[in-house]
Enzyme design. Structure first.
Site, PDB file in Angstrom:
ATOM      1  N   HIS A   5     -28.301  73.532  44.063  1.00  0.00           N
ATOM      2  CA  HIS A   5     -28.314  73.225  45.509  1.00  0.00           C
ATOM      3  C   HIS A   5     -28.960  74.370  46.284  1.00  0.00           C
ATOM      4  O   HIS A   5     -29.709  74.142  47.237  1.00  0.00           O
ATOM      5  CB  HIS A   5     -26.894  73.015  46.037  1.00  0.00           C
ATOM      6  CG  HIS A   5     -26.176  71.853  45.440  1.00  0.00           C
ATOM      7  ND1 HIS A   5     -25.165  71.987  44.522  1.00  0.00           N
ATOM      8  CD2 HIS A   5     -26.327  70.519  45.644  1.00  0.00           C
ATOM      9  CE1 HIS A   5     -24.710  70.788  44.187  1.00  0.00           C
ATOM     10  NE2 HIS A   5     -25.405  69.884  44.840  1.00  0.00           N
ATOM     11  N   MET A  54     -23.246  66.616  48.175  1.00  0.00           N
ATOM     12  CA  MET A  54     -21.864  66.124  48.146  1.00  0.00           C
ATOM     13  C   MET A  54     -20.931  67.300  47.826  1.00  0.00           C
ATOM     14  O   MET A  54     -19.821  67.104  47.332  1.00  0.00           O
ATOM     15  CB  MET A  54     -21.729  65.001  47.116  1.00  0.00           C
ATOM     16  CG  MET A  54     -22.596  63.801  47.486  1.00  0.00           C
ATOM     17  SD  MET A  54     -22.008  62.227  46.876  1.00  0.00           S
ATOM     18  CE  MET A  54     -22.073  62.497  45.125  1.00  0.00           C
ATOM     19  N   GLY A  55     -21.385  68.510  48.108  1.00  0.00           N
ATOM     20  CA  GLY A  55     -20.543  69.690  47.887  1.00  0.00           C
ATOM     21  C   GLY A  55     -20.489  70.091  46.429  1.00  0.00           C
ATOM     22  O   GLY A  55     -21.362  69.714  45.648  1.00  0.00           O
ATOM     23  N   LEU A  73     -21.068  73.032  45.324  1.00  0.00           N
ATOM     24  CA  LEU A  73     -22.423  73.591  45.280  1.00  0.00           C
ATOM     25  C   LEU A  73     -22.617  74.563  44.122  1.00  0.00           C
ATOM     26  O   LEU A  73     -21.698  75.280  43.721  1.00  0.00           O
ATOM     27  CB  LEU A  73     -22.728  74.306  46.608  1.00  0.00           C
ATOM     28  CG  LEU A  73     -22.614  73.433  47.856  1.00  0.00           C
ATOM     29  CD1 LEU A  73     -22.984  74.234  49.097  1.00  0.00           C
ATOM     30  CD2 LEU A  73     -23.486  72.193  47.744  1.00  0.00           C
ATOM     31  N   GLU A 106     -26.158  76.755  41.884  1.00  0.00           N
ATOM     32  CA  GLU A 106     -27.488  77.331  42.070  1.00  0.00           C
ATOM     33  C   GLU A 106     -28.561  76.259  42.313  1.00  0.00           C
ATOM     34  O   GLU A 106     -29.524  76.492  43.042  1.00  0.00           O
ATOM     35  CB  GLU A 106     -27.822  78.186  40.833  1.00  0.00           C
ATOM     36  CG  GLU A 106     -29.104  78.994  40.918  1.00  0.00           C
ATOM     37  CD  GLU A 106     -29.239  79.844  42.175  1.00  0.00           C
ATOM     38  OE1 GLU A 106     -28.225  80.407  42.639  1.00  0.00           O
ATOM     39  OE2 GLU A 106     -30.371  79.925  42.714  1.00  0.00           O
TER      40      GLU A 106
HETATM   41  O1  PAF Z   1     -27.648  63.823  45.342  1.00  0.00           O
HETATM   42  C1  PAF Z   1     -26.597  63.769  46.009  1.00  0.00           C
HETATM   43  O2  PAF Z   1     -25.765  64.685  45.994  1.00  0.00           O
HETATM   44  C2  PAF Z   1     -26.306  62.525  46.837  1.00  0.00           C
HETATM   45  O3  PAF Z   1     -26.774  61.381  46.216  1.00  0.00           O
HETATM   46  C3  PAF Z   1     -26.837  62.637  48.274  1.00  0.00           C
HETATM   47  C4  PAF Z   1     -28.353  62.709  48.301  1.00  0.00           C
HETATM   48  C5  PAF Z   1     -26.245  63.853  48.954  1.00  0.00           C
HETATM   49  C6  PAF Z   1     -26.414  61.400  49.077  1.00  0.00           C
HETATM   50  O4  PAF Z   1     -25.030  61.267  49.130  1.00  0.00           O
END
Ligand code: PAF
Length: 285
Positions: free
Chosen positions: A37, A30-31, A33, A35
């Site tokens: 991610h 979900m952006g 971001l 480390e």
């Molecule tokens: O973990 C997340 O950021 C969200 O739940 C996901 C997996 C991107 C789904 O929207």
């Protein structure tokens, strides 16, 4: 890195890679971001490299249907320019950044729900959250068609639910669980950490301290009541922390346990100001 904002654009992009016969990995985010991610991308890249190379798609989509509180959705941090810079540096091949209208067509009636696991633990605190999550993850799988997808172990219940969904619905995608990435002082990385005041940021390290101690106790063969009591005592020793929940469950399927005789997971949800943080740790007696 290619930037795709429509379903057609990402499908065309992935279609070209498929033509070359290379596998595709998806990192759904979900952006905002960090480390944590980027570790998902590293793990996905390792999986692809073990198979002779392939391509990574990272989706950035703040999914409205998994927010039970409107305020949470409004305050969710967004920083597209920085996210794209980080993804490019991390070797992502395509970023998928759809709008809400691109993803949810008017009149849509279908959802995907893992009925049991979604109603317990965080699902009880946030009704509908996991239904929104499994619906968007299914849609992303259908749009991108990945061979593999990486999810963080920090959101342990989410990971467990995604695994269950993929198995139940015969989805042809392998799920990789990626260990939690921590700051130097032990706080699990999370987009929510940005919303903590400096005092709460410091106080939040109590989560990792509690989990460290809990893991040590499990490894020494402690009982369930002693473990729960010690986790509570450590969390309560931090005056800025308000305990939301302390759960100790079977690590495999999140079922309740009466004794610690197998791999367990400790799941903590603790509030600092108006920010709810979660953290988890698995441990084996
Ligand atoms: O973990 C997340 O950021 C969200 O739940 C996901 C997996 C991107 C789904 O929207």
């Amino acid at each position: 890195m290619q930037i795709c904002r429509s379903k057609q654009a990402i499908r065309d992009c992935v279609g070209q890679w498929r033509h070359q016969g290379r596998p595709v990995a998806l990192v759904a985010t979900m952006g905002a971001l960090h480390e944590g991610h980027l570790q998902l991308l590293t793990r996905a890249r390792a999986w692809l490299d073990e198979r002779g190379g392939g391509h990574i798609v990272t989706s950035i989509f703040v999914n409205p249907t998994q927010f039970d509180q409107a305020a949470d959705l409004i305050h969710y941090p967004r920083d597209e320019a920085n996210d794209l810079r980080l993804l490019d540096q991390a070797g992502c091949d395509a970023a998928f950044l759809p709008t809400v209208d691109e993803i949810y067509r008017p009149g849509a009636q279908s959802v995907v729900e893992v009925t049991g696991l979604s109603k317990m633990l965080i699902g009880r605190l946030r009704p509908g959250h996991f239904r929104g999550m499994t619906t968007i993850v299914t849609k992303l799988f259908n749009i991108v068609g990945p061979d593999v997808a990486a999810f963080g172990e920090k959101d342990y219940q989410q990971l467990t639910i995604v695994r269950q969904m993929v198995a139940d619905l015969d989805m042809p995608v392998e799920i990789l669980g990626v260990p939690t990435v921590r700051e130097a002082d032990g706080l699990a990385m999370s987009s929510r950490n940005r919303r903590l005041t400096p005092e709460d940021r410091k106080a939040a390290t109590v989560l990792n301290r509690a989990l460290d101690r809990g893991q040590e106790m499990v490894e020494q063969g402690c009982g369930l009541t002693a473990l729960r009591g010690e986790l509570r005592r450590i969390l309560q020793s931090e005056p800025r922390a308000t305990i939301g929940s302390i759960d100790i469950r079977d690590a495999q399927n999140l079922s309740r346990i009466t004794r610690i005789d197998r791999s367990i997971v400790m799941l903590l949800a603790v509030r600092f100001g108006d920010v709810l943080l979660i953290d988890q740790r698995t441990a084996c007696p």
